[in-house]
Design an enzyme around this catalytic site. Sequence first.
Site, short mmCIF file in Angstrom:
data_model
loop_
_atom_site.label_atom_id
_atom_site.label_comp_id
_atom_site.label_asym_id
_atom_site.label_seq_id
_atom_site.Cartn_x
_atom_site.Cartn_y
_atom_site.Cartn_z
N LYS A 235 16.85 -3.31 1.03
CA LYS A 235 16.74 -3.46 -0.42
C LYS A 235 18.10 -3.82 -1.02
CE LYS A 235 14.85 -0.98 -4.47
NZ LYS A 235 14.26 0.29 -4.93
N SER B 50 9.47 4.58 -6.10
CA SER B 50 9.69 3.18 -5.74
C SER B 50 9.68 2.86 -4.25
CB SER B 50 11.02 2.70 -6.34
OG SER B 50 10.93 2.66 -7.75
N SER C 62 10.04 -0.10 -7.53
CA SER C 62 10.93 -1.23 -7.65
C SER C 62 11.17 -1.97 -6.34
CB SER C 62 12.27 -0.75 -8.19
OG SER C 62 12.89 0.17 -7.29
#
Length: 497
Positions: A80, A179, A155
Amino acid sequence: MADLTRLTAAETAERIASGAVSAVEVAEAHLARIDAVDEKVHAFLHVDREGALAKAREVDEKRARGEELGPLAGVPLALKDIFTTKGVPTTVGSKILEGWIPPYDATVTRKLKEADVVILGKTNMDEFAMGSSTENSAYGPTGNPWDLTRVPGGSGGGSSAAITAYEAPLAIGTDTGGSIRQPAAVTGTVGVKPTYGGVSRYGMVAFSSSLDQAGPCARTVLDAALLHSVIAGHDELDSTSIDQPVPDVVAAARNGSVEGLRVGVVTEFRGEGYQAGVLQRVDETVELLRELGAEIVEVSCPSFTKALAAYYLIAPSECSSNLARFDAMRYGLRVGDDGSHSAEEVTALTREEGFGDEVKRRIMLGTYALSSGYYDAYYGSAQKVRTLITRDFERAFSQVDVLVSPTTPTTAFPLGERADDPMAMYLADLCTIPANLAGNAAMSVPCGLAPEDGLPVGLQIIAPAMADDRLYRVGAALEAAHQARWGHPLLEEAPSL
């Protein structure tokens, strides 16, 4: 040779260690897969082809010298884009950090490299991890590989989409209000939020410091456990890091069983707003737990109904403080620096252009909640609710070993459906937020497809702090039982890209 991108991380590592396949071959297969499908999926913001192949060659050289390889050596991973990576761009999905090249690695990044994991690149995300759909990325949305017109969660939608699309067998996400777990639920994968402080936050760009937690994303429970064991552990560079031994999550994942466990079903997580098919699959899974030998107990946690409101005061308040550092003076974007503006004006112009709408919304909410005359009424009250939620968990765990609930109230919703309705978007994290507020460990595992739309449903498992191994014990037992009934992993039902 079988398609190398379809192997689990554990299978891939075993083949590399035995010499059946080279790490370079594995990396090249995944890079080719990214080339083939990522234009449609948009899981990656940056692909580090050169770095990935260099690490893969290093693994092959170690094996050739007879060196002992770690449990994930040579396995590709999608990271990420919230973790700093030395020499590789880190944008946090924001224009304000576009093109920034960090001079250091986050602790998670360093541990991955030391374990000889091959980092393929950085994945798309909601800007500064603020969102539930990955539509808030400054670089465009990611699609859900089950249906590219639907969201992959947020997210960390880029990380979940990458493993669902077979672009990587492993990914790292972060979980502030759900998330990791929420994207896992809507993509039919496994996502784990470790105990707060169980994985270092050093080098992870901060959104809400008392809530943010890094964790593993994978296609199987065992793969998630192997990755968890690599990234977890005490770090002196993180003042919130827990100085205790990491629970043996790998052993729990290899020997999953719920025999004799007391499993609590949270009564507050159902009712209005929950999709019928989601509740159906979750109820079926609870019954499966009973058949596997667990004792099922109804548990009420009344303060959980206030968690969403408390979260959206605490998280924006901490965001307001953390994002003050993006002032155009030290790094990142700078707008209006032509000599005609004061430093304050440059900061204002830069933040106006560099931050997206959701980030601005949360900064304003947080600044207001922390302002003189309102602190006690808003932020202080939210912290009191947080205490009540923690006490509800304590009472629940005095009765049961783990709690279960839907991970999300609905399956993946269409892209754009909630873009203009922040409250509807926030409700996607309704079930996941309490575990963040209390710092407990939590996991989402697939529990089938909703009959209405054929999209994945996730079951959330919550364990007490530092009892992360219970998640893997229950998750592995359910995974095995479900796959025995289905005859294959759930992802095999996903449409091919």
